[in-house]
Design an enzyme around this catalytic site. Structure first.
Site, PDB file in Angstrom:
ATOM      1  N   GLY A 262      16.356 -49.825 -11.912  1.00 50.48           N
ATOM      2  CA  GLY A 262      17.198 -50.215 -10.785  1.00 50.48           C
ATOM      3  C   GLY A 262      16.818 -51.500 -10.081  1.00 50.48           C
ATOM      4  O   GLY A 262      17.671 -52.213  -9.572  1.00 50.48           O
TER       5      GLY A 262
ATOM      6  N   GLU B 136      11.842 -51.903  -4.889  1.00 53.71           N
ATOM      7  CA  GLU B 136      12.701 -50.782  -5.277  1.00 53.71           C
ATOM      8  C   GLU B 136      14.159 -51.101  -4.989  1.00 53.71           C
ATOM      9  O   GLU B 136      14.469 -51.934  -4.139  1.00 53.71           O
ATOM     10  CB  GLU B 136      12.224 -49.518  -4.523  1.00 53.71           C
ATOM     11  CG  GLU B 136      12.980 -48.246  -4.795  1.00 53.71           C
ATOM     12  CD  GLU B 136      12.950 -47.768  -6.252  1.00 53.71           C
ATOM     13  OE1 GLU B 136      13.412 -48.516  -7.139  1.00 53.71           O
ATOM     14  OE2 GLU B 136      12.523 -46.623  -6.487  1.00 53.71           O
ATOM     15  N   ASP B 137      15.050 -50.418  -5.700  1.00 50.74           N
ATOM     16  CA  ASP B 137      16.481 -50.645  -5.469  1.00 50.74           C
ATOM     17  C   ASP B 137      16.973 -49.883  -4.234  1.00 50.74           C
ATOM     18  O   ASP B 137      17.626 -50.441  -3.366  1.00 50.74           O
ATOM     19  CB  ASP B 137      17.317 -50.279  -6.709  1.00 50.74           C
ATOM     20  CG  ASP B 137      17.092 -48.855  -7.226  1.00 50.74           C
ATOM     21  OD1 ASP B 137      16.191 -48.150  -6.710  1.00 50.74           O
ATOM     22  OD2 ASP B 137      17.808 -48.446  -8.158  1.00 50.74           O
TER      23      ASP B 137
ATOM     24  N   ASP C  74      16.071 -42.915  -1.354  1.00 49.40           N
ATOM     25  CA  ASP C  74      17.009 -41.830  -1.052  1.00 49.40           C
ATOM     26  C   ASP C  74      16.190 -40.688  -0.434  1.00 49.40           C
ATOM     27  O   ASP C  74      15.873 -40.730   0.758  1.00 49.40           O
ATOM     28  CB  ASP C  74      17.684 -41.455  -2.381  1.00 49.40           C
ATOM     29  CG  ASP C  74      18.781 -40.428  -2.242  1.00 49.40           C
ATOM     30  OD1 ASP C  74      19.513 -40.471  -1.235  1.00 49.40           O
ATOM     31  OD2 ASP C  74      18.925 -39.582  -3.138  1.00 49.40           O
TER      32      ASP C  74
ATOM     33  N   LYS D  29      18.683 -45.309   2.387  1.00 42.89           N
ATOM     34  CA  LYS D  29      19.577 -44.239   2.869  1.00 42.89           C
ATOM     35  C   LYS D  29      18.734 -43.281   3.687  1.00 42.89           C
ATOM     36  O   LYS D  29      18.412 -42.176   3.234  1.00 42.89           O
ATOM     37  CB  LYS D  29      20.091 -43.454   1.649  1.00 42.89           C
ATOM     38  CG  LYS D  29      21.500 -43.710   1.214  1.00 42.89           C
ATOM     39  CD  LYS D  29      21.871 -42.672   0.147  1.00 42.89           C
ATOM     40  CE  LYS D  29      22.672 -43.278  -0.967  1.00 42.89           C
ATOM     41  NZ  LYS D  29      22.940 -42.300  -2.056  1.00 42.89           N
TER      42      LYS D  29
ATOM     43  N   PHE E  45      27.480 -42.573  -2.641  1.00 49.64           N
ATOM     44  CA  PHE E  45      26.883 -43.026  -3.890  1.00 49.64           C
ATOM     45  C   PHE E  45      27.311 -44.455  -4.168  1.00 49.64           C
ATOM     46  O   PHE E  45      28.491 -44.750  -4.340  1.00 49.64           O
ATOM     47  CB  PHE E  45      27.245 -42.103  -5.059  1.00 49.64           C
ATOM     48  CG  PHE E  45      26.266 -42.271  -6.178  1.00 49.64           C
ATOM     49  CD1 PHE E  45      25.060 -41.581  -6.164  1.00 49.64           C
ATOM     50  CD2 PHE E  45      26.500 -43.186  -7.197  1.00 49.64           C
ATOM     51  CE1 PHE E  45      24.110 -41.781  -7.160  1.00 49.64           C
ATOM     52  CE2 PHE E  45      25.567 -43.389  -8.203  1.00 49.64           C
ATOM     53  CZ  PHE E  45      24.369 -42.682  -8.181  1.00 49.64           C
TER      54      PHE E  45
ATOM     55  N   ASP F 119      22.889 -47.919 -10.691  1.00 52.58           N
ATOM     56  CA  ASP F 119      23.783 -47.399 -11.714  1.00 52.58           C
ATOM     57  C   ASP F 119      24.347 -46.032 -11.356  1.00 52.58           C
ATOM     58  O   ASP F 119      23.826 -45.325 -10.491  1.00 52.58           O
ATOM     59  CB  ASP F 119      23.026 -47.239 -13.038  1.00 52.58           C
ATOM     60  CG  ASP F 119      22.051 -46.050 -12.991  1.00 52.58           C
ATOM     61  OD1 ASP F 119      21.232 -46.000 -12.053  1.00 52.58           O
ATOM     62  OD2 ASP F 119      22.144 -45.169 -13.863  1.00 52.58           O
TER      63      ASP F 119
ATOM     64  N   ARG G  67      25.372 -51.539 -13.336  1.00 46.57           N
ATOM     65  CA  ARG G  67      24.217 -52.292 -12.824  1.00 46.57           C
ATOM     66  C   ARG G  67      24.530 -53.781 -12.685  1.00 46.57           C
ATOM     67  O   ARG G  67      23.932 -54.474 -11.880  1.00 46.57           O
ATOM     68  CB  ARG G  67      23.018 -52.141 -13.771  1.00 46.57           C
ATOM     69  CG  ARG G  67      22.418 -50.750 -13.805  1.00 46.57           C
ATOM     70  CD  ARG G  67      21.044 -50.804 -14.470  1.00 46.57           C
ATOM     71  NE  ARG G  67      20.594 -49.518 -14.958  1.00 46.57           N
ATOM     72  CZ  ARG G  67      19.974 -48.588 -14.219  1.00 46.57           C
ATOM     73  NH1 ARG G  67      19.746 -48.818 -12.939  1.00 46.57           N
ATOM     74  NH2 ARG G  67      19.587 -47.453 -14.748  1.00 46.57           N
TER      75      ARG G  67
HETATM   76  P1  IMP Z   1      14.386 -40.857  -4.362  1.00 48.90           P
HETATM   77  O1  IMP Z   1      14.133 -41.737  -3.170  1.00 48.90           O
HETATM   78  O2  IMP Z   1      13.132 -40.341  -4.992  1.00 48.90           O
HETATM   79  O3  IMP Z   1      15.345 -39.754  -4.050  1.00 48.90           O
HETATM   80  O4  IMP Z   1      15.060 -41.652  -5.529  1.00 48.90           O
HETATM   81  C1  IMP Z   1      15.564 -42.906  -5.413  1.00 48.90           C
HETATM   82  C2  IMP Z   1      16.259 -43.226  -6.726  1.00 48.90           C
HETATM   83  O5  IMP Z   1      17.461 -42.465  -6.843  1.00 48.90           O
HETATM   84  C3  IMP Z   1      16.659 -44.670  -6.776  1.00 48.90           C
HETATM   85  O6  IMP Z   1      15.661 -45.475  -7.354  1.00 48.90           O
HETATM   86  C4  IMP Z   1      17.927 -44.615  -7.619  1.00 48.90           C
HETATM   87  O7  IMP Z   1      17.602 -44.682  -8.989  1.00 48.90           O
HETATM   88  C5  IMP Z   1      18.517 -43.262  -7.339  1.00 48.90           C
HETATM   89  N1  IMP Z   1      19.594 -43.325  -6.318  1.00 48.90           N
HETATM   90  C6  IMP Z   1      19.597 -42.761  -5.096  1.00 48.90           C
HETATM   91  N2  IMP Z   1      20.736 -43.002  -4.444  1.00 48.90           N
HETATM   92  C7  IMP Z   1      21.488 -43.759  -5.266  1.00 48.90           C
HETATM   93  C8  IMP Z   1      22.805 -44.359  -5.147  1.00 48.90           C
HETATM   94  O8  IMP Z   1      23.526 -44.249  -4.138  1.00 48.90           O
HETATM   95  N3  IMP Z   1      23.239 -45.072  -6.216  1.00 48.90           N
HETATM   96  C9  IMP Z   1      22.485 -45.236  -7.345  1.00 48.90           C
HETATM   97  N4  IMP Z   1      21.261 -44.707  -7.501  1.00 48.90           N
HETATM   98  C10 IMP Z   1      20.768 -43.963  -6.469  1.00 48.90           C
HETATM   99 MG    MG Z   2      15.764 -46.206  -9.498  1.00 49.63          MG
END
Ligand code: IMP
Ligand code: MG
Length: 178
Positions: free
Chosen positions: A43, A98-99, A102, A130, A151, A158, A164
Site C-alpha cells: 500500500g 504507511e498508506d 485503520d 481512520k 472504504f 487497493d 492502487r
Molecule cells: P490495520 O491498521 O492493522 O487495521 O490495517 C491497516 C491496513 O488495512 C492498511 O495498510 C490497508 O492495507 C488496509 N486498509 C484499511 N482501511 C482501508 C481502506 O479504506 N482502503 C484500503 N485499504 C485499507
Molecule cells: Mg497496507
C-alpha cells in the site's frame, strides 16, 4: 473518474500539496539524523516514492510487508511479517511509511518489533488515518489526511489488489465489495 468510485475525497493536486508539506516537516525534523524510511508494502509504495523525493536529506529506503491473520475482513489483531529487512537497524532513526492506519494492529505490532532491534528512534508517517476505527493504541507522528469510516481506494490503496494506480483517493461504491 473510475466508474467503481462513488466520490473523490482528495484529488491529485491536494495529495501532492500535502505530501510536499510532510516532506518539508520531515526535512526539518530529521536534519542531522540517520534517517531510514521503511515502507510497508504494497500500500505505501506510491506514497513512499512521492514522499522521499520531498525530503531534502540523505536517507535510506527499505521495504517490509505484513499481513493480518484471521479470516475475512475482520482483523484479529495478529500480524505476520511476510517480508523483513536484512540488516542491523541499530543507530538508525526509523520512519515507518504507511498508506492508512485503520484498527492500528499492523503498526502497533511493527513498531514494537522494530523498537526491540535497538534503533535510535521509531516514528510513523501515514498518508491516511481512520482514527474512528482504532482498536490498538497507536498514534501516527505524521499524518497526511484524516479520513471518515469508509472504504477508500487509490494512491496505493487497493480493494482486492485493484485501484492502487488511481491518482486520487476515492470512496469505493459499496456494491463493489458487498
Ligand atoms: P490495520 O491498521 O492493522 O487495521 O490495517 C491497516 C491496513 O488495512 C492498511 O495498510 C490497508 O492495507 C488496509 N486498509 C484499511 N482501511 C482501508 C481502506 O479504506 N482502503 C484500503 N485499504 C485499507
Ligand atoms: Mg497496507
Amino acid at each position: 473518474m473510475n466508474s467503481d468510485v462513488e466520490t473523490i475525497l482528495f484529488d491529485e493536486q491536494q495529495i501532492a500539496g500535502r505530501v510536499s508539506e510532510l516532506g518539508a516537516l520531515l526535512t526539518n525534523d530529521y536534519k542531522g539524523k540517520k534517517l531510514l524510511c521503511i515502507g510497508i508494502l504494497n500500500g505505501s509504495a506510491v506514497f513512499m516514492s512521492d514522499l522521499v523525493r520531498k525530503i531534502d536529506l540523505p536517507l535510506r529506503m527499505e521495504f517490509m510487508a505484513a499481513s493480518s491473520y484471521g479470516s475475512g475482513s475482520v482483523s484479529s489483531g495478529e500480524v505476520k511479517i511476510t517480508r523483513d529487512i536484512s540488516f542491523d537497524i541499530s543507530g538508525y532513526d526509523v520512519l515507518i511509511i504507511e498508506d492508512i492506519i485503520d484498527t492500528g494492529f499492523t503498526l502497533s505490532y511493527l513498531k514494537k518489533m522494530l523498537l526491540e532491534r535497538g534503533p535510535a528512534s521509531v516514528k510513523i508517517c501515514t498518508i491516511f488515518d481512520k482514527p474512528s476505527r482504532r482498536r490498538a493504541q497507536i498514534t501516527p507522528d505524521y499524518t497526511g489526511f484524516i479520513v471518515p469510516d469508509e472504504f477508500i481506494v487509490g494512491y496505493g490503496l487497493d480493494y482486492d489488489n485493484r485501484y492502487r494506480n488511481l491518482p486520487y483517493i476515492g470512496v469505493l461504491k459499496p456494491e463493489i465489495y458487498k
